[in-house]
Every structure is written in C-alpha cells, then in structure tokens.
Design an enzyme around this catalytic site. Structure first.
Site, mmCIF file in Angstrom:
data_model
loop_
_atom_site.group_PDB
_atom_site.id
_atom_site.type_symbol
_atom_site.label_atom_id
_atom_site.label_comp_id
_atom_site.label_asym_id
_atom_site.label_seq_id
_atom_site.Cartn_x
_atom_site.Cartn_y
_atom_site.Cartn_z
ATOM 1 N N HIS A 415 0.837 -1.207 0.000
ATOM 2 C CA HIS A 415 0.000 0.000 0.000
ATOM 3 C C HIS A 415 0.867 1.250 0.000
ATOM 4 C CE1 HIS A 415 -3.869 2.088 1.141
ATOM 5 N NE2 HIS A 415 -2.984 2.996 1.550
ATOM 6 N N GLU A 416 1.821 1.298 0.919
ATOM 7 C CA GLU A 416 2.649 2.506 1.040
ATOM 8 C C GLU A 416 3.579 2.675 -0.162
ATOM 9 O OE1 GLU A 416 1.497 4.329 3.270
ATOM 10 O OE2 GLU A 416 0.385 2.703 4.233
#
Length: 980
Positions: A415-416
């Site tokens: 996600h990051e």
C-alpha cells in the site's frame, strides 16, 4: 496512509443492553479515575503554561538577520509588532511595543474557507530543526527559510502555523543586497491555523522573495506533527522524535504552505545527539556531521534537496535505532527488534520492482527507508523515501507472529509503496480527491502483495476484505460520496474511511476489468507521466483513461470514462441490479435502484449508475453488456434453457449487488446443493451469492427462506473466502438473537453447518496446511468455542494452562501462533484473575508487537466487571504499559464483551470511531437506540471526527430494530424446521 480500520470485532462478541437509564453507566472506579484525570489535565495545563513561559535559553539554530517579535493575544488572532530592519543597527537590541488589531476577527468570516490565498506559492524550503528529547525538555527550536513566487501583488503573505511560538520573521528579496521589506505586523489566526504577515510595502507579482522564520514548539505526545515516542531497554526509557503530518499537521513542525497542491523542494537539516541517528526523505549529504555551535553534544545532519513534493509527505526521525539494508532499501527498528525486519526487507524491494514494471516509471528517489515506530497513530504513512509504520505492520517474528500478520505486512508495505507513485509523484489538488490516493493504493496493494504471495489468492480475498466491507457502510443513508467537498481538518480526517479506501478500490477494480488490465496500465502510465511532480484531480485520470480506451477500442467512442465513473464517485451509495428472466422467450430484464438498509422510500430514489454487466450460464461462457445510467434494459433471446441458472456479476468485479427472480434463485440453490455442485461457481461467486442473498433478505428484497436455503450447501464448503463472506451475515444474526429466548435455534443451525468442517480441519495444525486453511481453521474455531462446543473450549484451556505452567512462558509458548487469539480469549473468558494477570504480564514482557496486539484484545474477554473496569482505566493511564495508539484497541476489546459494553461506551467519545461502532453493534431495541441518541446529543461536541460514526451507528441501530420486528419470527420458524 494505511488507515486503521481493523476489525476489532474478531474476538468474543456476546451481547448486552445499552441500559435503560438516560445516563451512561460506568463503574465507580472508572468514574473516579475520569474525575482525577480531568483534574490532572487542569494541573498539567497550568504546568505546561508555566513551562512555556519560563523555557530555559537555548542557543539559536544559526545566526542570521531576523526580527524579534513580541507576541500579544487578541482573541483568536495573535498579533506581533515589528520594525523596519533596514533603519536599525544589526547589533542593537530592540524593544517593540505590541499593537492589536481592531478589525473584525477573520475567524468570524467564512471560517469554513480554510484554503490559503493563491497570491504566493512556495518554490523551495530550507528547514533547520533541533529537537531536545531529554526528560524534562521535550521541545524543538527551528528556522525555516521559504523562497516564494508571487503571482498576485499583495500586502500580506499568508501561510500555516499551529502550536508554534514564532520568535522572528524576516521578508527580503536578496540577503546580499539588504533589501528587507518592512513588516507592519504578524497575526496568528488560530481557527484557520494561519500565520499572516502584513507588510508596509507589497510583494510584487512576478518576483521572488524569501520568508525566514524562527520558531519553537513542543515535541508533543499526541502522535501528531513533530512528536515524541519512547521504548525501554532494561527498564531504561529511550526517547525518539518523529513525525506524522498527514493530513494537516506539517504546520505543527514548521511554518509552511500546508496544502497538497503547494508543492515545493525541501532541504532539511537536523540536529541530533552524537549517540543517535537521523533519517529523512532524502539521502544524507556526506559521511560526516557538523557540530552545532553552542551545543557540544549535538551535531548537524544535512540532507539532499528533495524533488517537488507536498508538505504532508515530509518526514524525519531522530532515534538510536538500527537498520538492515538491501542496496538502497533499508528497514529500521529498535535494536532488540532488528531481527524482526528481515521479512519486510525481503519483500519490500520485490514489491518496489513490481510497481516499477506495473507503472512503467522508475522509482524517482535515490533510496527508501522504512521504520517501525513504538507509537504511531495510523497503520503506516507513505512519506516519500521515508515510510513510517506501526511496529505490528512492519515487524515479523517467526513462530510468534501469525501467518495472517505476514499477509498483513505485505499488504501494508505494498500500500505505502504504491503511494510513492500514486499520491507522491502525482498528488491530488485537494483532500476532496483523497480517494485517488487511498482507493488506488488499496486496490493496487492486492496486486503488489499477490506478486510476493501468489498462493494466497489475494484477488479472491479482495471481495471479502474490501468490497463487502464497503457495502456495509455504503448501504447507509448517512454514507458519503467518494469525491466529497471538505474544508476544515476535522472534515478532512473524517473521510479517511472505508468509502475512500475500500469503495475507491472496488470501483477502480471494476474499471480495470471493463477496460482490461493492459489498457488500464497504459492509461495509468500516460496519466502519471503527464502529471509527475505536479497535482491532479480525478478528471485528469479520467481523461487519460478515456484517451487510452478509445485508442485501444475497448470503449464506445461516444462514451467517456468520466461519464461512467462520475456516477460512482459523485453519487452516494451503490445499486442493486434485479435480474428478471422470461423463461418462455429467453429474454432478461436488468433493472437498477439504490441499495439501502432502510429501503422504505426506495421507489422515490432516482439515482442511476453506469453499470458493467457480466453474466454466464451453465455453459460457462462469460458475456457482457451495460446499463447506461438508465432504469432498466432488456436483452432478447439469450438462448438459455428455462431449466438452467443464470449468474450475473462474474467474480463480483462490479460494485453492485444482484437479485434474481425466485425461480432463478431456486435453480442456483439446487446447483449449490448437489454433491460438489458448488464447484460450478468460482469461490468469489459463491461468496457473492451468500453475501448478496443474506443482505438482500435483510432489507426485504428477497424472502429469507430463499436466502437461508442458499446457506445449506455450506456443509460441503471448504474454501476460506465463501465461509468468511457468510460469517459476516451469520454473525449479524448472532448479535440480533443472542439476547433472545430463541438463540438456541440459531446456535444449533450454525453448529450443523460447522460440524463437518470443524471435524475435518480440527483444532490443531498440520505442517503441510495451506495458509488459507489456517485462516479457515481460525474463523471456524472462533465461532465453535464461542458457541460453547466442549471439545473446542477444553482444547483452548489445556493449551493455555500448559503455557501458563511453563517455567519460561516468555521464551516458550507452544500454542500455535495462528490460534493464539482463540486460545487466549477462551481461557481468559472462562478463567479468573489468575489467568488475566498471567496474560497481562505476558503482554508487558512481549517484544513482538503482533503478540502484544493479540494479548491486548484477549484481555478484554474477561467476565469479571472489576477487571474490565481496571483495564479501561489502564488504557488511558500514562505509564500503564498500554501505548496511546492502542487505547482504541482496548476499548473495542471490552466493548466486544457483553459485560464490558456499557463500560466502554461510557468513555467511547474519548477514543476512536471503531469504539463507537463496537459498542453499538448489538442495538436492536428502540430503547437502546433512543438512549444512544440522547447520549450522542448530550456529548455531541466531544465526538469530533467520530460524530459521523455515531450517526451511522444510530441509523444501523434503527435498521436493526426494524429487522427484529419484520424478520425475527420468520427466521426462527425456518431455523426450527431446519434443525428438525
């Protein structure tokens, strides 16, 4: 940012009433504690004011020609008087008289308009900071010099500053020419968090100026802005200074233009103690650090200038952490947890490489640091080049952390890292399009995680982890659009929810499927390259995808992506598609309307969507069509046998529910109940059928008898995804019936469904178990133990007692890491103080954050009221051992316990939205709902960003009341017949 929207309801969830009284019932000890806490806050505030007014003198960050400003409070506006530096001697000490503004406070005018004026734009920042992280002096001193571009001639410069003491301000064209601008006054408008510098002579359009500001601040313990955190080694407290700026907290660390559209380059210098290290977004310049003049124990670290970026992505950490490196990829942790970084360091570079290929753009920064922080408010934060995490979503210890945490870590890292392109390289113009960041990262994280763990069927799990969760919130009248106007920081923080994350991800997945992955990727590449280092709105993405889809001829040239997707991003809710077959002429009519849990006014609902329809019959040939923002369409002569079923929304790629005529439902049910007949449907569609049927029945679209008949086939289901999907609906029925006289009928039916799968997968693991079997075993055993199955409970107690009797329980725990949540909760639930105190000590001694989280939730399973009351007190007591970011977890754990629900609700407004949701999930009587309404009304100002959640809980509670009235008797009758 990875938002903390975890399911805190996984543990024991027995029901209870909110209470008949019109007040909130709490234990005497908790009430006393809250009173003492309030008094303590008053004392602490006084001490803090005294501390700030008598701070010891600390040497200046660096000598420069700046103005000394005297502060004066004038309501919401703090003003400071200044003098023209060009008329004074550089060495002379000045005493300026303070003036006050007599104009109407700007906080009374358009306070919702919190956007900065566009007369100036930042070009670059030079930031110097000295944090003091010794006991008793948690402060920082700083200086920022901002080079600004003037676009409109103006007599003021307005930027952001919050919770900072401004000591000096200077505005000049060029320091060498001594061309300083005379400052009339500086005003701090606190409600909009503006620092306004009024000038005696204007800054002129087309020119550049420097704004230099010296300031001081507090390294707070609120996990916002520039804050302090700590951990212990051998009972010695070690302090660190770190940051969390999203969405609007960079202004708490340094004066800045704190809006995502105002990108600039940043050069950062950090002072640190010689025995510590610092990291920031960019690489450190040179191998050596420079001494800080006047502070013999401190040295400067200088960092390379960044690429153009938004203020919320700035990050820096000063700590004594260690790291492991893989080329330019590093993972940092406190020294005793360094070995737990290996998994993250293994998969991080793999996911990064996957994204470089997926986006067709190389990662643009020279390095990536990832760091696990002891105290962190979110799950993780995508700061460009320096990603910050909670320890539990970065660190993994084999044989201690569960296999589920492996998947969780992969998802959060993916996600990051996705944000490094989608959010950092190209950033939304304003927070209204937050979903462009978060929805995209939530969808693409599944692709990134799948790249490193293909055996986990990540794309199957998407529908239960994201899509179905979004449906639950989006079915409420009080839901909101994906793209929504927001103004103040509370409103901005309020949309970090499942609509922005999960619904955003689901509609992007839907679009990817109707465009094809190849066209989707080419369109994304075109979008990112056209807007890199800049900002964008959702229409920019739609335009590029339209161009690409027309070039590749996958979309009608008369239709645009914007036309389709605006119906999903600018409208609240989602549709239910009703499929009505004509069995004589083989035609099918598809109609749409909004799905609401309160559907009494559905006939007046005129909201329409562009819906991509996919369908198939027994021959397994997938076909597609569109409902083009119209109420209904009819397809003629589909050549489907009248004795054959029709399945719509293949693999549930569309963000909508599907209802059929009764005959088609019965055909599908008959297929499912054949021996191995369910295998005709993909597991994703089996999950869809179960979820759609139960939810359609719950609001009156479908007869409950038909919906419940669909669940009968579960006796032969062995896939995790369909079981997980149906557990949501079955758990809802548990909450509704657990306090009724007929709960035994529900219990008997669920145990009938679970009996065979429980016998087959058992309580104990095998070495060759697939990871999804581990997940299924956990879900089955959670419910089997909760329903009181003796074999399950005895197994849990025996394993807990063996651990408890071990001479070295902190070093040797033979309980499977994948079943500890079940074992701990069950043993603590049936045990007493001895079991609770043992688990509490294990929590305090644990060095692995995943294990601490598991224990923290299990400790809420106790049936002793005084233990739960004490536990809540400890959750908000400093130095109790429970970290601030875990307080919500404690309250949710207690709220999930029948005995603890009232206790947790009594203090729920002190914590997060998840607590309110946990405390109210069982409401199904009008008295409970009315009492909660009164509770919210009486404390409305205390809820803050949780107010929307409280309103949603009221709406859900009212729906529960209607559900009990309309359907409970019919369901009980069906359950009685099914158990005979």
């Amino acid at each position: 940012m990875t938002h903390v929207h975890e399911d805190f309801g996984k543990m024991d969830a027995n029901g209870t009433t909110f209470g008949k009284q019109k007040f909130v019932a709490v234990s005497k000890s908790l009430a006393l504690f809250l009173l003492l806490l309030f008094v303590g806050c008053i004392v602490a505030t006084g001490l803090l004011v005294y501390h700030l007014s008598s701070c010891q003198s600390v040497p200046q960050v660096e000598e420069s020609k700046l103005l000394m400003l005297n502060k004066h409070s004038n309501g919401d506006i703090t003003t400071v008087a200044t003098a023209d530096p060009s008329t004074e001697s550089e060495t002379e000490e000045y005493q300026f008289s303070t003036t006050t503004t007599t104009e109407k406070s700007k906080t009374e005018i358009e306070i919702d308009d919190v956007r900065l004026p566009r007369s100036v734009h930042p070009h670059s920042y030079n930031i110097k900071l000295i944090p003091f992280i010794q006991e008793g002096n948690f402060t920082f001193h700083g200086e920022v010099t901002i080079l600004i571009n003037v676009t409109v001639t103006s007599d003021n410069i307005t930027l952001h500053a919050d919770d900072l003491i401004i000591d000096n301000i200077l505005v000049y064209e060029h320091l060498q020419t001594n061309k300083f601008l005379s400052i009339k006054q500086a005003a701090n408008e606190t409600k909009r968090q503006f620092l306004i510098i009024y000038l005696n002579q204007p800054v002129e359009a087309g020119k550049q100026y420097y704004v230099s500001i010296k300031f001081r601040g507090i390294l707070n313990d609120l996990l916002q802005g520039f804050y302090r955190s700590s951990y212990k080694i051998n009972n010695e407290t070690r302090w660190i200074a770190t940051t969390q700026f999203q969405a609007t907290d960079a202004r708490k660390a340094f004066p800045c233009f704190d809006e995502p559209a105002l990108k600039a380059k940043f050069q950062i210098s950090l002072a640190r103690l010689k025995n510590m290290t610092s990291i920031s977004n960019m690489r450190k310049i040179g191998p050596y650090s420079q001494p800080v003049r006047g502070l013999s124990e401190y040295v400067w670290d200088y960092y390379e200038e960044s690429l153009p970026m938004s203020t919320y992505l700035i990050a820096f950490v000063i700590s004594d952490f260690d790291c492991l490196r893989n080329g330019t990829f590093s993972v940092w942790a406190r020294p005793s947890a360094l070995s737990q970084t290996k998994y993250s360091l293994q998969i991080g570079p793999q996911i990064l490489k996957f994204y470089e290929n997926f986006f067709g753009i190389k990662y643009p920064l020279p390095k990536i640091d990832m760091i696990g922080l002891p105290d962190f408010p979110a799950g993780a934060m995508e700061n460009w080049g320096l990603i910050t995490y909670r320890e539990s979503v970065l660190l993994y210890e084999d044989k201690v952390s569960s296999k589920g945490s492996l998947q969780r870590i992969a998802h959060v890292i993916a996600h990051e890292l996705a944000h490094q392109w989608f959010g950092n390289l190209v950033t939304p113009v304003w927070w209204s399009d937050l979903w462009l960041n978060e929805g995209f990262a939530t969808y693409v994280e599944c692709l990134g995680a799948n790249a490193v763990n293909p055996h986990l069927k990540e794309l199957d799990q998407f529908i239960i982890n994201e899509l179905h969760g979004a449906f639950m919130l989006d079915a409420l009248q009080s839901s909101h659009q994906i793209s929504i106007k927001v103004n103040n920081p509370d409103e901005i923080n309020n949309i970090f929810d499942r609509i922005s994350y999960s619904k955003g991800a689901a509609i992007l997945r839907m679009m990817q499927h109707f465009l094809t992955m190849e066209v989707f990727q080419r369109g994304l590449n075109k979008y990112l390259k056209s807007r890199m280092y800049k900002n964008a709105e959702q229409d920019d993405l739609w335009n590029m995808l339209t161009q690409q889809s027309h070039e590749d001829k996958v979309l009608d040239p008369n239709v645009t992506i914007k036309e389709i997707m605006d119906t999903w991003t600018l409208q609240t809710g989602f549709p239910v598609v009703t499929v009505q077959r004509n069995y004589e002429d083989s035609s099918v009519t598809f109609s749409q309307e909004r799905f609401l849990i309160n559907n009494e006014n559905r006939s007046s609902n005129s909201v329409l969507w562009w819906i991509p329809i996919t369908y198939m019959d027994r021959r397994s040939v997938v076909k597609s069509t569109w409902i083009g923002a119209e109420p209904a369409i009819t397809l003629n002569d589909l050549n489907i046998s009248k004795d054959d079923w029709l399945l719509v929304n293949i693999n549930q790629t569309g963000y909508y529910r599907v209802n059929y005529d009764d005959r088609n439902w019965n055909l599908i049910t008959a297929q499912l109940q054949k021996r191995k007949g369910h295998l005709a449907f993909d597991p994703k569609n089996r999950a869809q059928l179960l979820d759609d049927a139960m939810n359609l029945a719950s609001v009156g679209y479908l007869d409950y008898e038909i919906a419940l008949n669909v669940t009968k086939y579960l006796k032969q289901e062995r896939e995790y995804v369909p079981w997980k999907a149906v557990f949501t609906s079955l758990d809802y029925m548990y909450e509704m019936f657990v306090r009724t006289a007929h709960f035994d009928k529900y219990k008997n039916y669920l145990l009938t469904l679970l009996r065979d799968v429980y016998k087959e997968i058992g309580f104990n693991e095998s070495e060759d178990d697939q990871q999804l079997i581990l997940y299924l075993r956990f879900e089955v055993n959670v419910r089997t133990c909760k329903l009181g199955v003796r074999d399950c409970i005895i197994s849990a107690i025996q394993q807990f007692q063996t651990w408890k009797n071990s001479p070295y329980p902190d070093k040797r725990n033979l309980i499977s890491e994948n079943l500890r949540e079940v074992v701990y909760c069950t043993a603590i639930s049936v045990g007493g103080q001895e079991e609770w105190d043992f688990a509490w000590q294990r929590y305090l001694n644990a060095n692995v954050e995943n294990e601490k989280e598991t224990l923290l939730m299990a400790l809420g399973c106790s049936k002793e009221i005084w233990i739960l009351s004490r536990y809540l007190e400890w959750a908000i007591t400093e130095h109790s051992g429970i970290r601030k970011h875990d307080s919500a977890r404690v309250f949710a754990a207690v709220a999930n316990n029948a005995i603890g629900q009232e206790l947790a609700l009594g203090a729920s407004s002190m914590s997060l939205s998840s607590i309110v949701r946990s405390c109210t999930i069982r409401f199904n009587t009008q008295m409970e709902v009315d009492n909660f309404k009164e509770f919210v009304k009486s404390r409305e100002n205390e809820f803050g960003v949780a107010l929307r959640t409280a309103q949603q809980s009221i709406e859900q509670g009212e729906a529960n009341v209607k559900w009990m009235s309309k359907y409970s008797k019919k369901i009980i009758k069906w359950l009685s017949n099914s158990n005979t």
